[in-house]
Design a protein around this motif. Sequence first.
Motif, PDB file in Angstrom:
ATOM      1  N   PRO A  52     -65.355 -92.239  11.998  1.00 29.22           N
ATOM      2  CA  PRO A  52     -65.401 -91.311  13.136  1.00 29.22           C
ATOM      3  C   PRO A  52     -66.776 -91.214  13.781  1.00 29.22           C
ATOM      4  N   HIS A  57     -60.411 -88.989  15.010  1.00 30.76           N
ATOM      5  CA  HIS A  57     -59.892 -90.155  14.304  1.00 30.76           C
ATOM      6  C   HIS A  57     -58.956 -90.944  15.207  1.00 30.76           C
ATOM      7  N   TRP A  86     -57.192 -97.267  12.847  1.00 34.22           N
ATOM      8  CA  TRP A  86     -58.279 -97.646  11.952  1.00 34.22           C
ATOM      9  C   TRP A  86     -57.783 -97.906  10.541  1.00 34.22           C
ATOM     10  N   LYS A 117     -62.437 -84.530   5.415  1.00 37.49           N
ATOM     11  CA  LYS A 117     -62.279 -85.888   5.928  1.00 37.49           C
ATOM     12  C   LYS A 117     -61.080 -86.563   5.274  1.00 37.49           C
ATOM     13  N   GLU A 144     -57.786 -88.178   7.101  1.00 34.30           N
ATOM     14  CA  GLU A 144     -57.431 -89.580   6.892  1.00 34.30           C
ATOM     15  C   GLU A 144     -56.006 -89.716   6.371  1.00 34.30           C
TER      16      GLU A 144
END
Length: 383
Positions: A31, A175, A179, A281, A285
């Motif tokens: 990020p 985000h 990815w 985080k 994710e």
Amino acid sequence: MPFHPEDRVGGPRSWHSAMKVLYLTRESDLPETHLMIGLQAAGFEGSVMGSLLPALEAKVRQAGLLTELLEIRSRLDAAAVRRVRQRIREWRPDIVQCFTSRALTCALASRLPADVCLVAYRGAIGRLSRFDPANVFGVFHRRVDGILCLSDSIVEALAARGVPRSKLFKIHKGHEPSWYPAEPSERRRDPSEFVIGFIGNMRRVKGAHVLLEAARHLDSRLKYRLVLIGEILDPLARELIRSPEHAGRIEAPGFVPDAFRRIREFDVLVVPSLEGEGLSKAAIEAMAQRVPVVASASGGLVELVEDGVSGRLVPPGNPNELARVLMDLAGDPAARERLAEAAYARITREYHISRTVQQVAEIYRLLRSARPARKSSRGILPS
């Protein structure tokens, strides 16, 4: 009420700008790296001092940002301060963005010119004492123009300690689902197992011991595996991992680079933090990879996870309730899928990197407009 960037600016503007931003960082994650790349694409001219993960450094250079390796070994690293001061004198940035506390102290010690904006970053609530020298010569310093805060809880914690609200901006760490791996990890050994994941350095405040206690209360007939990724820094967690009750059910590989690549092998990710969690985080994710999250109703987690909609919330430090929720989810794959889809939609809608880039761009412009106008003479910079 917390201040948000959209409260202070009049909607989207043209992103063309000649503003120069010096980023001071250490091993930027996805990020943070894509924020810098996004701002470069938005018309800002960026230069990075710090260390970049090898897999991301090529992307940063390809985007046109300048890069310079810098290791800040301590808060009083005189060599790092000299290098930052020289870079500021030569490159003349409009904004200095510090992503770590050491970087912020280094920038403060570099004697910034009056027309340079200094922007800090705060991702957690813990250790916010005005008696801590790290904070006095950090986020509480009057020279700091703005602080990017990852959640409302961080905004409120800083405001409660006297930081002017005009300096506080809530910014989600944006985000992008692309990815992350599209398929589960090949490490998934047994499809019939209920795999419970945890990612983070296991300090007491992160609550890994609560998850380990909760595992003791799971139905003995449940075939489960507990995957604990991160350094084990809490003696109680280490002791519980060795408990005979958990024999053969726990995998604790320690620190794992790019741990997000293992999330897809989990049926659920647990974030059992006791307090101080700004915005997890690991939880974001997981949500971006359609893995349901069970989190403590603490700090920024209550902002991220909508209980019963995009995840589940449990009281902090309550292993019995955590075990009950885990048993419910273990027996209801349809509920897990429903929570996962809602979580994915929430990330793409409210926590997307493009939104973060736009908000940070507006903050930079707002802060720069409040600083003294830059003089044309190069002789005004301090020696």
